[in-house]
Design an enzyme around this catalytic site. Sequence first.
Site, mmCIF file in Angstrom:
data_model
loop_
_atom_site.group_PDB
_atom_site.id
_atom_site.type_symbol
_atom_site.label_atom_id
_atom_site.label_comp_id
_atom_site.label_asym_id
_atom_site.label_seq_id
_atom_site.Cartn_x
_atom_site.Cartn_y
_atom_site.Cartn_z
ATOM 1 N N GLU A 47 0.839 -1.217 0.000
ATOM 2 C CA GLU A 47 0.000 0.000 0.000
ATOM 3 C C GLU A 47 0.867 1.257 0.000
ATOM 4 O O GLU A 47 0.879 2.004 0.966
ATOM 5 C CB GLU A 47 -0.993 -0.009 1.170
ATOM 6 C CG GLU A 47 -0.377 -0.356 2.509
ATOM 7 C CD GLU A 47 -1.392 -0.453 3.646
ATOM 8 O OE1 GLU A 47 -2.562 -0.744 3.386
ATOM 9 O OE2 GLU A 47 -0.970 -0.238 4.802
ATOM 10 N N CYS A 73 5.774 34.702 8.662
ATOM 11 C CA CYS A 73 6.616 35.413 9.619
ATOM 12 C C CYS A 73 7.235 34.420 10.589
ATOM 13 O O CYS A 73 6.995 34.493 11.804
ATOM 14 C CB CYS A 73 5.786 36.435 10.371
ATOM 15 S SG CYS A 73 4.823 37.473 9.282
ATOM 16 N N TYR A 122 2.019 14.389 0.279
ATOM 17 C CA TYR A 122 2.346 14.981 1.579
ATOM 18 C C TYR A 122 2.801 16.436 1.396
ATOM 19 O O TYR A 122 3.808 16.855 1.950
ATOM 20 C CB TYR A 122 3.427 14.168 2.292
ATOM 21 C CG TYR A 122 3.059 12.715 2.512
ATOM 22 C CD1 TYR A 122 2.174 12.353 3.518
ATOM 23 C CD2 TYR A 122 3.589 11.711 1.721
ATOM 24 C CE1 TYR A 122 1.819 11.032 3.720
ATOM 25 C CE2 TYR A 122 3.239 10.374 1.913
ATOM 26 C CZ TYR A 122 2.361 10.048 2.914
ATOM 27 O OH TYR A 122 2.021 8.724 3.117
HETATM 28 C C1 PLP Z 1 1.174 6.261 5.478
HETATM 29 C C2 PLP Z 1 0.864 4.837 5.334
HETATM 30 C C3 PLP Z 1 1.094 4.180 4.111
HETATM 31 C C4 PLP Z 1 1.739 4.850 2.930
HETATM 32 O O1 PLP Z 1 3.058 5.194 3.205
HETATM 33 P P1 PLP Z 1 3.988 5.864 2.062
HETATM 34 O O2 PLP Z 1 5.249 6.175 2.791
HETATM 35 O O3 PLP Z 1 3.267 7.068 1.588
HETATM 36 O O4 PLP Z 1 4.175 4.847 0.998
HETATM 37 C C5 PLP Z 1 0.712 2.865 4.005
HETATM 38 N N1 PLP Z 1 0.152 2.198 5.054
HETATM 39 C C6 PLP Z 1 -0.083 2.801 6.237
HETATM 40 C C7 PLP Z 1 -0.688 2.020 7.332
HETATM 41 C C8 PLP Z 1 0.279 4.119 6.427
HETATM 42 O O5 PLP Z 1 0.076 4.704 7.614
#
Ligand code: PLP
Length: 380
Positions: A254, A327, A356
């Site tokens: 993921e 600022c 991000y």
């Molecule tokens: C943030 C996150 C991701 C994705 O992470 P990347 O660094 O953007 O690839 C996948 N799984 C979980 C549980 C996350 O918290």
Amino acid sequence: MTDAVRRWAGGPAANDDLPAFVYDLGALREHAAGIRAALAGGPEILYAAKANPDARILAAVAPYVDGIEVASGGELAHVRSALPQTRLAFGGPGKTDAELALAVREAERVHVESPYELTRLADLRTDVDVLLRVNLAGDRRGVALAMSGPFGMDPDAIEECREILARAPWVRLRGVHAHLASGLDADAMLRQSAEILQWARPWLDKAGCTDAPEVNLGGGMAVDYSDPSRRFDWATYGSEVASMAQPGETLRIEPGRAVSVYAGWYVTRVLDVKKAHGQWYAVLQGGTHHIRTPATKNHDQPFTVLPQGGNGPSVGEAPVTLVGQLCTPKDVFARDIRVSHLAVGDVVAFAMAGAYAWNISHHDFLMHPKPGFHYLDGPS
Ligand SMILES: *Cc1c(COP(=O)(O)O)cnc(C)c1O
């Protein structure tokens, strides 16, 4: 910079609408298709919405992934409306009762973070497919961010889940989820994937999850902000991880950042150039309230200068620090970067702003106008 973004940033559209986020959807599709091809026959891919949940980004990525991972009720509702048909996995710590109820209704998989959360899920007495999120203690030296601490369950805590599951047959254990770190290159990611599988397989056996077990190996594929052309080696990761899978087993990843980061640029203009105590500064319109990435990661955001300046102040052949309009001394895009020439009126395009960036920033600080958003959908 892609040609499409260069044309936009140098053209008349940019004149009245800076600062702006510019997304090259053609480049995003091409990149996502490359990831898909590298993982053909390998793990399923969920895109982590939290990297960039912009509806146009989601729609561009969707054809190349197997679903979307969401980490809040807000993300779930948003992704459900942007992509009504997509498969969803719901993860994240601290789920409310309302979020659990929503997850049970809408998500194909729920990633469970604690024994208490599993108990609350069981109390809903509704059919649900879960992966238990494990937090392994392995060596994470060298990673950008280790997801230690409150995320998931350590191997002791996860033992408590077996009893809870035994009392609630409507909660179906489908496998294990692990997202242990971010910023791993392909070799490190392969080692970590092997570590997860080595722990998960015997545990799932013991828990009686033997029919088509699933292991979600997480995200966190590295991106290199100092060199946008150096990309995660999807081909190596894809082929090696595919060979790790056992028959009947589903592996899943993921990623977020490594999918969408290259598709976005934050384009703005130089408002002032000056020297203070021997140090050159360029003050740009906008700031880290639009793109907080360099402040949070404490890095220099890579950029390209498009010369458009007139007769105002300029700096040449010297290190210059690019700052925004806030600022606070923390409002820095990039520090001490040598430029051949930078003048008031020049356009500066910060790369790697597709993940991000806008969505993690503190937009209302100082009440400056919001940036524009542009989606380039022709050939890149
Ligand atoms: C943030 C996150 C991701 C994705 O992470 P990347 O660094 O953007 O690839 C996948 N799984 C979980 C549980 C996350 O918290």
